[in-house]
Design a protein around this motif. Structure first.
Motif, mmCIF file in Angstrom:
data_model
loop_
_atom_site.group_PDB
_atom_site.id
_atom_site.type_symbol
_atom_site.label_atom_id
_atom_site.label_comp_id
_atom_site.label_asym_id
_atom_site.label_seq_id
_atom_site.Cartn_x
_atom_site.Cartn_y
_atom_site.Cartn_z
ATOM 1 N N SER A 107 27.613 -22.413 -5.722
ATOM 2 C CA SER A 107 27.480 -21.142 -6.429
ATOM 3 C C SER A 107 27.643 -21.378 -7.925
ATOM 4 C CB SER A 107 28.560 -20.176 -5.930
ATOM 5 O OG SER A 107 28.639 -19.057 -6.767
ATOM 6 N N ASP A 146 29.314 -19.592 -9.883
ATOM 7 C CA ASP A 146 30.738 -19.362 -10.120
ATOM 8 C C ASP A 146 31.506 -19.830 -8.881
ATOM 9 O OD1 ASP A 146 33.307 -18.518 -10.541
ATOM 10 O OD2 ASP A 146 32.778 -16.463 -11.106
ATOM 11 N N ASN A 192 34.387 -19.529 -7.980
ATOM 12 C CA ASN A 192 35.415 -18.594 -7.507
ATOM 13 C C ASN A 192 34.829 -17.414 -6.753
ATOM 14 O OD1 ASN A 192 37.805 -19.889 -8.628
ATOM 15 N ND2 ASN A 192 36.916 -19.394 -10.625
ATOM 16 N N VAL A 193 33.488 -17.399 -6.623
ATOM 17 C CA VAL A 193 32.813 -16.311 -5.916
ATOM 18 C C VAL A 193 32.028 -16.888 -4.736
ATOM 19 C CG1 VAL A 193 31.081 -14.492 -6.079
ATOM 20 C CG2 VAL A 193 32.616 -14.917 -8.010
ATOM 21 N N LEU A 194 32.188 -16.303 -3.557
ATOM 22 C CA LEU A 194 31.443 -16.762 -2.388
ATOM 23 C C LEU A 194 29.950 -16.474 -2.588
ATOM 24 C CD1 LEU A 194 33.870 -15.523 0.386
ATOM 25 C CD2 LEU A 194 33.157 -17.903 0.046
ATOM 26 N N PRO A 213 29.489 -7.286 -4.767
ATOM 27 C CA PRO A 213 30.832 -6.741 -5.040
ATOM 28 C C PRO A 213 31.423 -5.937 -3.888
ATOM 29 C CG PRO A 213 29.140 -5.644 -6.373
ATOM 30 C CD PRO A 213 28.504 -6.847 -5.782
ATOM 31 N N LEU A 230 32.501 -8.568 -1.254
ATOM 32 C CA LEU A 230 33.610 -9.374 -1.766
ATOM 33 C C LEU A 230 34.918 -8.599 -1.789
ATOM 34 C CD1 LEU A 230 31.820 -11.215 -4.701
ATOM 35 C CD2 LEU A 230 32.808 -12.291 -2.671
ATOM 36 N N ASP A 252 42.776 -11.110 -0.438
ATOM 37 C CA ASP A 252 43.166 -12.048 -1.492
ATOM 38 C C ASP A 252 43.785 -13.323 -0.915
ATOM 39 O OD1 ASP A 252 42.288 -10.282 -3.427
ATOM 40 O OD2 ASP A 252 44.280 -9.425 -3.797
ATOM 41 N N ARG A 298 38.707 -22.338 0.182
ATOM 42 C CA ARG A 298 39.075 -22.144 -1.214
ATOM 43 C C ARG A 298 40.116 -23.172 -1.638
ATOM 44 N NH1 ARG A 298 39.906 -16.262 -4.004
ATOM 45 N NH2 ARG A 298 39.654 -16.957 -6.151
ATOM 46 N N GLY A 310 37.985 -23.765 -6.623
ATOM 47 C CA GLY A 310 37.133 -22.670 -6.170
ATOM 48 C C GLY A 310 36.689 -22.867 -4.727
ATOM 49 N N TRP A 311 35.704 -22.076 -4.295
ATOM 50 C CA TRP A 311 35.214 -22.135 -2.923
ATOM 51 C C TRP A 311 34.342 -23.375 -2.720
ATOM 52 C CZ3 TRP A 311 37.103 -19.248 0.836
ATOM 53 C CH2 TRP A 311 37.679 -18.008 0.531
#
Length: 249
Positions: A52, A54, A56-58, A63, A66, A71, A96, A100-101
């Motif tokens: 990805s 980012d 930190n984003v799957l 949104p 997510l 958490d 994670r 990140g992921w």
């Protein structure tokens, strides 16, 4: 109906399967997280998921989706359907880390015959869209080393044929219960339905039988075994499932 079956002497394990969607080839409805019930073929081909932008984003999740991932979750099994009415999907297990992921390999899978729905009901032949916890496993075969509580029983037996004439035997050799309309912390065969029987239940991850399911998500046997030894309750695993467009919201 439960009382009549008990009086008739039906074993508890068999009774539990009779009351689940998967047991009669009707996938049970997932409880806290949505799951599909379709067999994935014993496929050997695997692909690598692109990272990805980012970490930190799957990847592939919007949104709204997510926001449903707790958490505390450090393992997320993402099941992405081809489209809203397709019985085919892909599965990636993300973990994670401090960076990140991190994605595992991409596995082919099956989901329900008619695809996906955001309001699953008993017998609709669609897998529920959503994010659900994964807390219990089991199967007909001995525990392969599952970190989740593993409930072995001969009651995880299935016979007959699926929607495309494929044999269903062995589909429940390994299962992971999707916590949709069920009580976490119980055997996948438990028939408690907090949302009521009409909302379905018994939505599982199970061994692929080479055809669509009634609601569950199915993976090749080797992939199910790998999943069982990898999912870690200390990492608060969830399944994120649905068609690509719905997950991207």
């Amino acid at each position: 109906m439960i009382t009549h079956l008990r009086r008739a002497g039906v074993p508890a394990a068999t009774l539990a399967l009779l009351l689940t969607g998967c047991a009669d080839h009707t996938p049970t409805a997932p409880a806290q997280v949505r799951a599909a019930t379709s067999p994935a073929t014993e496929v050997t081909q695997e692909t690598t998921t692109e990272p990805s932008a980012d970490p930190n984003v799957l990847p592939g999740l919007g949104p709204k989706t997510l926001a449903q991932v707790p958490d505390a979750t450090r393992q997320a099994l993402v099941v992405t359907g081809e489209d809203k009415d397709s019985a085919r999907s892909t599965v990636v297990l993300y973990e994670r880390t401090a960076d990140g992921w991190q994605a595992g390999t991409t596995w082919p899978a099956h989901n329900a015959l008619k695809g996906w729905t955001d309001h699953h009901v008993l017998g609709d032949l669609r897998s529920p869209i959503g994010v659900y916890t994964l807390s219990d496993a089991g199967g007909r075969l001995p525990d392969p080393g599952s970190r989740l509580p593993y409930h072995r029983s001969d009651g995880f037996s299935l016979s007959g044929t699926g929607f495309e004439g494929e044999p269903l035997a062995g589909s429940f050799d390994y299962v992971v219960a999707i916590d949709y309309n069920r009580e976490p912390g119980t055997s996948p065969q438990d028939w408690t339905r907090p949302l009521g029987a009409q909302r379905g239940g018994g939505i599982w991850l199970h061994v692929d039988h080479d055809g669509p399911t009634k609601g569950c998500v199915s993976l090749a046997k080797g992939h199910m075994r790998e999943l069982l030894v990898t999912l870690d309750p200390d990492l608060h695993p969830v399944v994120v499932m649905g068609d690509a467009d719905s997950l991207a919201r």
